[in-house]
Design a protein around this motif. Sequence first.
Motif, PDB file in Angstrom:
ATOM      1  N   ILE B  18       0.790  -1.229  -0.085  1.00 39.99           N
ATOM      2  CA  ILE B  18       0.018   0.254  -0.073  1.00 39.99           C
ATOM      3  C   ILE B  18       0.773   1.209   0.010  1.00 39.99           C
ATOM      4  N   THR B  19       1.832   1.286   0.641  1.00 40.31           N
ATOM      5  CA  THR B  19       2.789   2.456   0.881  1.00 40.31           C
ATOM      6  C   THR B  19       3.553   2.656  -0.410  1.00 40.31           C
ATOM      7  N   ASN B  20       4.134   1.516  -1.090  1.00 41.47           N
ATOM      8  CA  ASN B  20       4.655   1.805  -2.186  1.00 41.47           C
ATOM      9  C   ASN B  20       3.745   2.056  -3.334  1.00 41.47           C
ATOM     10  N   GLY B  21       2.626   2.198  -3.357  1.00 40.02           N
ATOM     11  CA  GLY B  21       1.531   2.669  -4.183  1.00 40.02           C
ATOM     12  C   GLY B  21       1.171   1.386  -5.170  1.00 40.02           C
ATOM     13  N   THR B  22       1.385   0.361  -4.511  1.00 39.47           N
ATOM     14  CA  THR B  22       1.249  -0.913  -5.755  1.00 39.47           C
ATOM     15  C   THR B  22      -0.522  -1.237  -5.370  1.00 39.47           C
ATOM     16  N   TYR B  23      -0.700  -1.056  -4.076  1.00 37.79           N
ATOM     17  CA  TYR B  23      -2.372  -1.100  -4.242  1.00 37.79           C
ATOM     18  C   TYR B  23      -2.801   0.434  -3.902  1.00 37.79           C
ATOM     19  N   ARG B  24      -3.521   0.983  -4.766  1.00 33.45           N
ATOM     20  CA  ARG B  24      -4.058   2.397  -4.644  1.00 33.45           C
ATOM     21  C   ARG B  24      -5.203   2.495  -3.609  1.00 33.45           C
ATOM     22  N   VAL B  25      -5.418   3.640  -3.228  1.00 32.58           N
ATOM     23  CA  VAL B  25      -6.666   4.014  -2.439  1.00 32.58           C
ATOM     24  C   VAL B  25      -7.852   3.597  -3.082  1.00 32.58           C
ATOM     25  N   GLY B  26      -8.726   3.208  -2.454  1.00 30.44           N
ATOM     26  CA  GLY B  26     -10.126   2.557  -3.206  1.00 30.44           C
ATOM     27  C   GLY B  26      -9.854   1.444  -4.088  1.00 30.44           C
ATOM     28  N   GLU B  27      -8.679   0.624  -4.095  1.00 32.68           N
ATOM     29  CA  GLU B  27      -8.589  -0.454  -4.808  1.00 32.68           C
ATOM     30  C   GLU B  27      -8.894  -1.705  -3.657  1.00 32.68           C
ATOM     31  N   ARG B  28      -9.687  -2.824  -4.422  1.00 34.24           N
ATOM     32  CA  ARG B  28      -9.979  -3.885  -3.670  1.00 34.24           C
ATOM     33  C   ARG B  28      -8.892  -4.857  -3.323  1.00 34.24           C
ATOM     34  N   LEU B  29      -8.542  -5.418  -1.827  1.00 33.35           N
ATOM     35  CA  LEU B  29      -7.546  -6.289  -1.828  1.00 33.35           C
ATOM     36  C   LEU B  29      -7.975  -7.625  -2.233  1.00 33.35           C
ATOM     37  N   PRO B  30      -7.297  -8.567  -2.494  1.00 33.22           N
ATOM     38  CA  PRO B  30      -7.650 -10.000  -2.649  1.00 33.22           C
ATOM     39  C   PRO B  30      -8.777 -10.536  -1.761  1.00 33.22           C
ATOM     40  N   SER B  31      -9.600 -11.247  -2.204  1.00 31.48           N
ATOM     41  CA  SER B  31     -10.475 -11.863  -1.188  1.00 31.48           C
ATOM     42  C   SER B  31      -9.953 -12.783  -0.212  1.00 31.48           C
ATOM     43  N   LEU B  32     -10.543 -13.424   0.811  1.00 30.72           N
ATOM     44  CA  LEU B  32     -10.120 -14.324   1.643  1.00 30.72           C
ATOM     45  C   LEU B  32      -9.718 -15.532   0.978  1.00 30.72           C
ATOM     46  N   ARG B  33     -10.895 -15.869   0.002  1.00 31.56           N
ATOM     47  CA  ARG B  33     -10.385 -17.018  -0.670  1.00 31.56           C
ATOM     48  C   ARG B  33      -9.368 -16.907  -1.351  1.00 31.56           C
ATOM     49  N   GLU B  34      -9.026 -15.910  -2.214  1.00 30.70           N
ATOM     50  CA  GLU B  34      -7.978 -15.699  -3.025  1.00 30.70           C
ATOM     51  C   GLU B  34      -6.808 -15.966  -2.325  1.00 30.70           C
ATOM     52  N   CYS B  35      -6.621 -15.180  -1.212  1.00 28.20           N
ATOM     53  CA  CYS B  35      -5.221 -15.290  -0.230  1.00 28.20           C
ATOM     54  C   CYS B  35      -5.080 -16.571   0.295  1.00 28.20           C
ATOM     55  N   MET B  36      -6.133 -17.351   0.545  1.00 26.36           N
ATOM     56  CA  MET B  36      -5.978 -18.488   1.171  1.00 26.36           C
ATOM     57  C   MET B  36      -5.380 -19.423  -0.115  1.00 26.36           C
ATOM     58  N   ARG B  37      -5.865 -19.509  -1.017  1.00 22.69           N
ATOM     59  CA  ARG B  37      -5.383 -20.518  -2.441  1.00 22.69           C
ATOM     60  C   ARG B  37      -4.004 -20.107  -2.634  1.00 22.69           C
ATOM     61  N   LEU B  38      -3.915 -18.603  -2.907  1.00 21.25           N
ATOM     62  CA  LEU B  38      -2.531 -18.215  -3.698  1.00 21.25           C
ATOM     63  C   LEU B  38      -1.477 -18.147  -2.627  1.00 21.25           C
ATOM     64  N   HIS B  39      -1.597 -17.693  -1.400  1.00 19.21           N
ATOM     65  CA  HIS B  39      -0.528 -17.433  -0.345  1.00 19.21           C
ATOM     66  C   HIS B  39      -0.400 -18.730   0.242  1.00 19.21           C
ATOM     67  N   GLY B  40      -1.072 -19.622   0.361  1.00 21.70           N
ATOM     68  CA  GLY B  40      -1.312 -20.922   1.130  1.00 21.70           C
ATOM     69  C   GLY B  40      -1.446 -20.554   2.498  1.00 21.70           C
ATOM     70  N   TYR B  41      -1.894 -19.356   2.886  1.00 19.71           N
ATOM     71  CA  TYR B  41      -2.407 -18.963   4.347  1.00 19.71           C
ATOM     72  C   TYR B  41      -3.667 -19.625   4.828  1.00 19.71           C
ATOM     73  N   SER B  42      -3.711 -19.801   5.952  1.00 17.98           N
ATOM     74  CA  SER B  42      -5.203 -20.345   6.599  1.00 17.98           C
ATOM     75  C   SER B  42      -6.252 -19.141   6.556  1.00 17.98           C
ATOM     76  N   LYS B  43      -7.183 -19.297   6.565  1.00 19.64           N
ATOM     77  CA  LYS B  43      -8.394 -18.460   6.695  1.00 19.64           C
ATOM     78  C   LYS B  43      -8.132 -17.294   7.934  1.00 19.64           C
ATOM     79  N   ASN B  44      -7.830 -17.890   8.989  1.00 21.24           N
ATOM     80  CA  ASN B  44      -7.589 -17.052  10.157  1.00 21.24           C
ATOM     81  C   ASN B  44      -6.290 -15.988   9.894  1.00 21.24           C
ATOM     82  N   THR B  45      -5.361 -16.656   9.377  1.00 20.13           N
ATOM     83  CA  THR B  45      -4.112 -15.874   9.064  1.00 20.13           C
ATOM     84  C   THR B  45      -4.496 -14.553   8.333  1.00 20.13           C
TER      85      THR B  45
END
Lengths: 456, 456
Positions: B18-45
């Motif tokens: 966010i600070t280096n401007g790669t996600y901009r103001v107003g932009e949607r972050l990846p969904s929980l589901r996307e984060c879980m699948r892509l990053h291999g994190y658990s839902k809680n994480t």
Amino acid sequence: MAHQTLAQRFSATLVEQITNGTYRVGERLPSLRECMRLHGYSKNTVINAYELLASQGLIEARHGQGFFVKTGTAKASEPEEPLPYARAMDTIWLMRQQFVREPGHSPLGEGFPPVEWLMDMRLDRFTRQIMRSGVTTLFRYGNRLGNAGLRQHLAQKLAGYAISVTPRQIVTTHGANHALDLIIRRFVAPGDCVLVEDPGYYPLFGKLQLQGARMLAVPRLADGPDLEVLKQWLKTEQPKLFFIQSVGHNPTGSDISPSKAHQLVQIAEEHQLILVDDDALADFKPTSAIKVSALDQLKRTLYVGSFSKSVSAALRVGFIAGNKEVIDELGDLKMLLHTSSSEFCERTVDVILEEGHFLRHLVRLQERLKLATAQGLHMLDEIGAEVFSRPEQSLYLWARFPQVDDARELTRRLLPKGFMIAPGHIFSPVQTQVNPWTRLNVAYLNDPQLKALFTP
Amino acid sequence: MAHQTLAQRFSATLVEQITNGTYRVGERLPSLRECMRLHGYSKNTVINAYELLASQGLIEARHGQGFFVKTGTAKASEPEEPLPYARAMDTIWLMRQQFVREPGHSPLGEGFPPVEWLMDMRLDRFTRQIMRSGVTTLFRYGNRLGNAGLRQHLAQKLAGYAISVTPRQIVTTHGANHALDLIIRRFVAPGDCVLVEDPGYYPLFGKLQLQGARMLAVPRLADGPDLEVLKQWLKTEQPKLFFIQSVGHNPTGSDISPSKAHQLVQIAEEHQLILVDDDALADFKPTSAIKVSALDQLKRTLYVGSFSKSVSAALRVGFIAGNKEVIDELGDLKMLLHTSSSEFCERTVDVILEEGHFLRHLVRLQERLKLATAQGLHMLDEIGAEVFSRPEQSLYLWARFPQVDDARELTRRLLPKGFMIAPGHIFSPVQTQVNPWTRLNVAYLNDPQLKALFTP
């Protein structure tokens, strides 16, 4: 070509597609309706083209079912000539195999994912968006570091791997191989010694040989490079670079363990060693996978990325990330040698990353990969093959088939049966050694015909 | 980093993005589901990480829509940093100038035609045709020699210059500079001597220096290279290659005379000299212009072509034509170093050549060029400048302004006044020599403000 009718032209296209294996023997060709929609041809044009091919015995109509490929041995306008036997199964052989599909052959040794895994991304849909970001610059040379918008997206992508960079620390390239070439030309002089993993990425070895480098082999174990051998080399030699693959190692499919990654970064710091972390298969692994480049935050690491295997190899877009001074030098070198990369292709990738389809695409890609990996491992277990490492998801598996001591023999035996495998000796910097291992593309591994060959 | 929880690590990553401007103001972050699948994190994480950021006021949840960036310090795109003065006006300086346009500056020293001269060719119109020739191959590596259809068109193009080749004698490249690089790497070893024209194509000199070659300068006269000097070199040295430009010579804009071309081919035959005929500006000259490659029929000549200046430099499409054996070797070298060129870009050029707009485009391009050349020559005459050669149509003119002995001085004087010219010393393999000449792009020459600077 100006004298050809549309039907002739279309039929020539089909001949080429049949010859290069796009359509295989027994496969159904697109229906009249599909051809009309896809290619914009009239019904007559399509019918004429199909009849032309049928009259040549290349395809046949099956009542109510459509047209099917009858034989795959259509005359190509220009077949790739066979390599002299002396050169068979060396680096050039395997690289050429990546480009030429024998009709009906299983490309089990191929390094590339099946096109069907990539085609959910419609490359033709992005033209409007590409144009939107500025028409005039689509005629000029690009920025020497590469398209600025794309580099911003790449910085975002790297942040997802916990690698913090600014776009100014990234230079785009014509794919990962161009990236490796630029790094070699910047850092390696003839006679220099360089550390490589054994087994490792074979086109890298070819480039190093061409530059006159001396390769010091560090065995690749299932959890990363053998650090004891590395330390031995560092006692007797002064290598400047170590080319590694933290994640999705080619050919073994293995990932480095966190502790080994940590130790490796420490060793690199002590010995002023530059680590070149080739991450060309990053998109096939979870972003949480440990990378030396993330531990080191690109202080002593050069990160090499690519979209060839996860978007399209036809776009030739890759990149290097590193500290600003080195990237600046590599940018100048890229400019001096090859002027610039393709603004057109880079904007295409930029749009693909921007529009957000990319994440969904990766989710699908990785789901397919996970399934294929599990099925592949199961099949290898069933036939009693030894598997080097058992990743949850990996495009490649490194396996030793039962009763095989020299994979060259196996390769020769399987080729006439329609299976192209990649024999292990090619992946060693010492290509003359007998090697029992083979690299297998999991996408083509779950094949009953292959299994039958190894089942008594 | 080891002491952080996964959620903390992931949130730190997002803060960075966010600070280096790669996600901009107003932009949607990846969904929980996307984060879980892509990053291999658990839902809680993922939830913990997002809640951490929300508590810091960086992101906000919008009901049913996901998480959005609330504040950020998006950075503007980075400007190219100025080069240190010490490096000013060397090869790197002039190459960088090609990429960076100072607003309001006249790019008089630029090597590129105005984009307006190219824009009648709508690059975005060809997607459907590109797809028609086969969708699946748009995801794979191309043929190592390049797209077969394009090479067929290139053979036709060369036939128009009375050079008879088969498509098998052509290998495509990422532009003419990539072509020169491949040729140098195939034929030039460190310490080898190589003949070049003086003045000549300066990015060529940079590549030869990088390879450790010794450059033997052959003066370029208005009718071609100085054959007496060439013969002297051949008495004392054993150069393997002579890099020339028959037509539209860069920087002088001159063309070789028929008799000189004939003599040069004879000398090359006698001394087993390979002529590399860089014809990157072929499309700016009549097809009837004499080329050594046409006299020799590619027996001892390698022909280098490009579409960078007549279609688009953003596509990076060039090629080498030569005898079959050499092209085969260059194809393997290209594959080993850079895998393949861009099937996507090559098909675009293929469609452009196929659809027939190209010839019309060239007619318009050359009409504009002819007019600009005449006006440029007139203007140079009016201010009393000396002109090296007076071609009927040429993108470049080589001129000496009145009372100028060192074009470096002139370059320094004109830059603050908004005119970038290309000083002559850069075009010499001996860059240290004082040189009164400058290369001028005729498209920007007919400029009253420029004229005023030289009118008392």
